[in-house]
Scaffold this active site. Sequence first.
Site, PDB file in Angstrom:
ATOM      1  N   CYS A  77      17.728 -14.471   2.137  1.00 60.79           N
ATOM      2  CA  CYS A  77      16.995 -15.296   3.105  1.00 60.79           C
ATOM      3  C   CYS A  77      15.676 -14.637   3.481  1.00 60.79           C
ATOM      4  O   CYS A  77      15.649 -13.477   3.925  1.00 60.79           O
ATOM      5  CB  CYS A  77      17.867 -15.519   4.339  1.00 60.79           C
ATOM      6  SG  CYS A  77      16.968 -16.264   5.710  1.00 60.79           S
ATOM      7  N   ASP A 125       3.011 -17.564  11.817  1.00 61.65           N
ATOM      8  CA  ASP A 125       3.181 -18.312  10.572  1.00 61.65           C
ATOM      9  C   ASP A 125       2.089 -17.904   9.584  1.00 61.65           C
ATOM     10  O   ASP A 125       0.923 -17.747   9.951  1.00 61.65           O
ATOM     11  CB  ASP A 125       3.122 -19.825  10.851  1.00 61.65           C
ATOM     12  CG  ASP A 125       3.679 -20.650   9.705  1.00 61.65           C
ATOM     13  OD1 ASP A 125       4.731 -21.275   9.891  1.00 61.65           O
ATOM     14  OD2 ASP A 125       3.044 -20.665   8.616  1.00 61.65           O
ATOM     15  N   ASN A 171      12.211 -28.238  12.150  1.00 58.96           N
ATOM     16  CA  ASN A 171      12.486 -29.092  11.001  1.00 58.96           C
ATOM     17  C   ASN A 171      13.890 -28.777  10.502  1.00 58.96           C
ATOM     18  O   ASN A 171      14.240 -27.608  10.324  1.00 58.96           O
ATOM     19  CB  ASN A 171      11.470 -28.826   9.883  1.00 58.96           C
ATOM     20  CG  ASN A 171      10.053 -29.190  10.304  1.00 58.96           C
ATOM     21  OD1 ASN A 171       9.834 -30.124  11.063  1.00 58.96           O
ATOM     22  ND2 ASN A 171       9.070 -28.432   9.815  1.00 58.96           N
ATOM     23  N   GLY A 230      12.043 -31.869   6.436  1.00 59.97           N
ATOM     24  CA  GLY A 230      10.963 -31.078   5.834  1.00 59.97           C
ATOM     25  C   GLY A 230      11.150 -29.577   5.983  1.00 59.97           C
ATOM     26  O   GLY A 230      10.194 -28.808   5.908  1.00 59.97           O
ATOM     27  N   THR A 278      11.702 -25.975   4.899  1.00 57.36           N
ATOM     28  CA  THR A 278      11.514 -25.250   3.637  1.00 57.36           C
ATOM     29  C   THR A 278      12.190 -23.878   3.643  1.00 57.36           C
ATOM     30  O   THR A 278      12.512 -23.357   2.579  1.00 57.36           O
ATOM     31  CB  THR A 278      10.017 -25.072   3.315  1.00 57.36           C
ATOM     32  OG1 THR A 278       9.382 -24.370   4.373  1.00 57.36           O
ATOM     33  CG2 THR A 278       9.339 -26.421   3.111  1.00 57.36           C
ATOM     34  N   HIS A 290      16.534 -20.724   7.352  1.00 62.11           N
ATOM     35  CA  HIS A 290      16.954 -19.894   8.488  1.00 62.11           C
ATOM     36  C   HIS A 290      16.313 -20.578   9.689  1.00 62.11           C
ATOM     37  O   HIS A 290      15.075 -20.670   9.740  1.00 62.11           O
ATOM     38  CB  HIS A 290      16.446 -18.454   8.304  1.00 62.11           C
ATOM     39  CG  HIS A 290      16.811 -17.490   9.403  1.00 62.11           C
ATOM     40  ND1 HIS A 290      17.370 -16.252   9.135  1.00 62.11           N
ATOM     41  CD2 HIS A 290      16.663 -17.551  10.749  1.00 62.11           C
ATOM     42  CE1 HIS A 290      17.565 -15.604  10.281  1.00 62.11           C
ATOM     43  NE2 HIS A 290      17.123 -16.378  11.280  1.00 62.11           N
ATOM     44  N   HIS A 317      14.373 -22.010  12.582  1.00 67.00           N
ATOM     45  CA  HIS A 317      13.168 -21.473  13.231  1.00 67.00           C
ATOM     46  C   HIS A 317      12.502 -22.561  14.032  1.00 67.00           C
ATOM     47  O   HIS A 317      12.606 -23.749  13.707  1.00 67.00           O
ATOM     48  CB  HIS A 317      12.195 -20.900  12.184  1.00 67.00           C
ATOM     49  CG  HIS A 317      11.895 -21.833  11.054  1.00 67.00           C
ATOM     50  ND1 HIS A 317      12.758 -22.005   9.990  1.00 67.00           N
ATOM     51  CD2 HIS A 317      10.857 -22.662  10.829  1.00 67.00           C
ATOM     52  CE1 HIS A 317      12.255 -22.897   9.161  1.00 67.00           C
ATOM     53  NE2 HIS A 317      11.092 -23.326   9.654  1.00 67.00           N
ATOM     54  N   HIS A 350       8.857 -23.715  15.516  1.00 72.01           N
ATOM     55  CA  HIS A 350       7.408 -23.546  15.452  1.00 72.01           C
ATOM     56  C   HIS A 350       6.855 -23.686  16.870  1.00 72.01           C
ATOM     57  O   HIS A 350       7.055 -24.733  17.508  1.00 72.01           O
ATOM     58  CB  HIS A 350       6.775 -24.632  14.579  1.00 72.01           C
ATOM     59  CG  HIS A 350       7.226 -24.645  13.151  1.00 72.01           C
ATOM     60  ND1 HIS A 350       6.455 -24.156  12.122  1.00 72.01           N
ATOM     61  CD2 HIS A 350       8.366 -25.112  12.581  1.00 72.01           C
ATOM     62  CE1 HIS A 350       7.104 -24.336  10.972  1.00 72.01           C
ATOM     63  NE2 HIS A 350       8.256 -24.911  11.222  1.00 72.01           N
TER      64      HIS A 350
END
Length: 113
Positions: free
Chosen positions: A4, A30, A86, A92, A94, A97, A99, A101
């Site tokens: 991961c 990010d 997401n 969406g 990707t 794990h 998270h 934003h």
Amino acid sequence: MADCLFCKIIAGEIPCSKVYEDEKVFAFRDINPQAPVHVLIVPRKHIACADDIKSCNSGSVKAVFEAVPKIAAEEGLSNGYRIINNCGEDGGQTVKHIHFHLLGGKKMGEQMV
Ligand code: 5GP
Ligand code: ZN
């Protein structure tokens, strides 16, 4: 989780720009920011996505949200911010794990999608 990306970032195996950490939470910038402030807030414990939140791991999610105001204050987001999660293919997601934003530093559009 051996394979991961975010577990590796949390473990220090992959570099990141760290902005916050505590016993349960890790946060970093990010790599492809979508706003002047774009921080990813993740639980240290691997949870794949929102769909995998259960009573046995929801304490990590609680800790993420307790960290939010601290990180927002550190980042100077006194006028507000947006938090996005997401989940899964249609969401969406990707990186598998969970998270959150944290986006801010500009006025967000009224449309969410
Ligand atoms: P998702 O699309 O899963 O909600 O968000 C994954 C986020 O992780 C994306 O915004 C992407 O830019 C970010 N990301 C992907 N790889 C890396 C990386 O190696 N380092 C950092 N700091 N962010 C990453
Ligand atoms: Zn992980």
